[in-house]
Design an enzyme around this catalytic site. Structure first.
Site, short mmCIF file in Angstrom:
data_model
loop_
_atom_site.label_atom_id
_atom_site.label_comp_id
_atom_site.label_asym_id
_atom_site.label_seq_id
_atom_site.Cartn_x
_atom_site.Cartn_y
_atom_site.Cartn_z
N LYS A 188 0.84 -1.20 0.00
CA LYS A 188 0.00 0.00 0.00
C LYS A 188 0.87 1.25 0.00
CE LYS A 188 -3.94 -1.82 2.64
NZ LYS A 188 -4.97 -1.58 1.62
N ARG A 213 -10.31 -11.55 2.04
CA ARG A 213 -11.17 -12.61 1.50
C ARG A 213 -10.48 -13.96 1.55
NH1 ARG A 213 -11.53 -9.29 -4.04
NH2 ARG A 213 -11.19 -7.63 -2.51
#
Ligand code: BES
Ligand code: ZN
Ligand code: ZN
Length: 500
Positions: A277, A351
């Site tokens: 990120k 996920r």
């Protein structure tokens, strides 16, 4: 903060710093306030007429009391339209006065609940909710301040609610206090920095629930590898900390009764991994364990109030770090379900964690339903902002129950669609699926679609809480920081539809 209830007759002579009276939009003083107004030569009535005070909820006016009153100040608190004073509004009312009390440096205050005509709930219930709201707002996470100036410290230590028949408010409040304990636990866990809360220490925090009668089991990497949890383990493999799966069971229902299940994403820090990120704002990713934090806090609330229901809470705990052993974009992992996943972006890691946690939960517990919570996508913040969580699911009834409970508690949800067009987006060229969509469209939906591939036919709802787990500004009952969003919602869901 200490909360007590007292009878109106006794409250009149209390020597608290502040005495609070509720005033509606009709700007009529309650009987007791009107009597004081007389003694004070009309000072209360004057305060209502002058200035901007309209009686709207959240407004306050300050008045110097007559000499016959022992309190140092009188505050008039707007309650707005009485017809709209539902449970959530009463909580907001109690919460909204707290910062005003701290501003004037009050150590103690009494909120007079009298003369409010047309309340839709009973007086004791209303008093309990006002107290609950004040208590929720009084939360602080200031353990790391070693030299906070005295004038920045909150002063309020004791909040009293006065009503006729005060004893009757104690029982409903005691129940609400157990829920608040859960909310505060979640807020604490979410607020802690990632050098303190990592998968191992978060699992230790969950183990503390044993003291309340919760069965807690912690699976380490060895056990998870045996179960074939390649999706979850892949995310944690770049971290120096061991990934954990925490399984909590509260057995307050009948023996053998089908449990309800709650599953949380617990990424204790999300750097993005090799798909790293940007530096700006990355510190926010300490609260990427928010879903797990809610599940742990919820278990505390349910056990604390001895809920008559069987509940399983599962938290998948990992740290998503880059490093020599980190997983790479393009890696293919095999999940516990046997389905293979091409990891095209290591930042779509939540996920992957949930894939194995969900499969494990439905396989081992065959629950009545599964609700998962996850700070899953930035896209949900783009879609819904910070006032509602995104809801996805395969079960209309459960979705509707959550919607209604959201309206009631003020922790609101908004449903978004699932469907084949979205599902196709995550088909992979070389594995059963890929962990991101083919383009940037509908990012929150393709994420939910991915999760759906791991729940089979179990009634299931996914709550994307990326927009609501943390708040940058104070609201009536939530000081800025970790919100604990979801503990009150899910506790109420259980209590309203599934208990007893
Ligand atoms: N933890 C983030 C989602 C998130 C973003 C939570 C902002 C709270 C605030 C998640 O793991 C993530 O990085 N998601 C990516 C998915 C993308 C790579 C498909 C995102 O939302 O950008
Ligand atoms: Zn991520
Ligand atoms: Zn994440």
């Amino acid at each position: 903060m200490k909360i007590t209830f007292t009878d109106i007759s006794a409250a009149k002579n209390k020597s608290d710093d502040v005495m609070i009276f509720a005033v509606g939009e009709d700007k009529k003083l309650s009987p007791l306030a009107a009597a004081l107004d007389k003694q004070a030569g009309g000072a209360l009535g004057k305060a209502l007429k002058s200035g901007k005070f309209t009686g709207k909820r959240g407004q306050v006016a300050r008045v110097t009391p007559p000499s016959s009153v022992k309190a140092e100040r009188i505050m008039l608190a707007g309650i707005g339209d009485v017809k709209k004073l539902d449970l959530a509004a009463l909580e907001n009312l109690g919460g909204a006065v707290v910062p005003h009390l701290n501003t004037v440096g009050a150590k103690s205050a009494t909120f007079m609940v009298e003369g409010i005509k047309g309340l839709a709930v009973s007086l004791p219930e209303a008093a309990a909710r006002i107290a609950h709201g004040a208590y929720l707002r009084s939360y602080r996470f200031d353990k790391y301040h070693t030299k906070m100036p005295a004038d920045e410290k909150p002063t309020l230590q004791h909040f009293t609610v006065a009503l006729a028949g005060a004893k009757a408010a104690e029982k409903p409040f005691a129940e609400l206090q157990k829920i608040a304990d859960g909310v505060f636990f979640t807020r604490d866990l979410v607020s802690e920095p990632a050098n303190i809360i990592n998968p191992e220490t978060l699992a230790k925090e969950a183990l503390k629930l044993k003291a309340l009668g919760v069965e807690v089991e912690v699976l380490g990497e060895k056990e998870m590898a045996k179960l074939g949890m390649g999706a979850l383990l892949g995310v944690g493999q770049g971290s120096a900390k061991e990934s954990q799966l925490v399984v909590m069971r509260w057995n307050g229902g009948g023996k053998g009764k089908q449990p309800l299940a709650f599953v949380g994403k617990g990424v204790t820090f999300d750097t993005g991994g090799i798909s790293i990120k940007p530096a700006n704002g990355m510190e926010e990713m300490k609260w990427d364990m928010g879903g797990a934090g809610v599940v742990i806090g919820l278990m505390k609330a349910l056990a604390g109030r001895k809920a008559k229901v069987n509940v399983v809470g599962v938290a998948g705990l990992v740290e998503n770090m880059p490093g020599g052993n980190a997983q790479r974009p393009g890696d293919v992992v095999t999940s516990m379900s046997g389905q293979t996943i091409e990891v095209l972006n290591t930042d779509a890691e939540g996920r992957l964690v949930l894939a194995d946690a969900l499969w494990y939960t439905q396989k081992n517990f065959k629950p009545k339903f599964i609700v998962d919570l996850a700070t899953l996508t930035g896209a949900i913040i783009v879609a819904l902002g910070t006032s509602r969580a995104g809801l996805f699911g395969n079960d209309d009834k459960l979705a509707e129950q959550l919607f209604k409970t959201g309206q009631k508690t003020g922790e609101e949800v908004w449903r978004l669609p699932l469907g084949d067009v979205y599902d196709k987006q995550i088909n992979s060229d070389i594995a059963d699926m890929q962990n991101i969509g083919k383009d940037r469209e509908a990012g929150s939906i393709t994420a939910a679609q991915f999760l759906q591939r791991f729940v089979n036919n179990t009634p299931w709802v996914h709550l994307d809480i990326a927009g609501v787990a943390w708040s940058k500004k104070d609201t009536d009952i939530v000081p800025k920081g970790g919100t604990g969003w979801g503990v009150r919602l899910l506790n109420e869901l259980v209590s309203e539809y599934y208990e007893g």
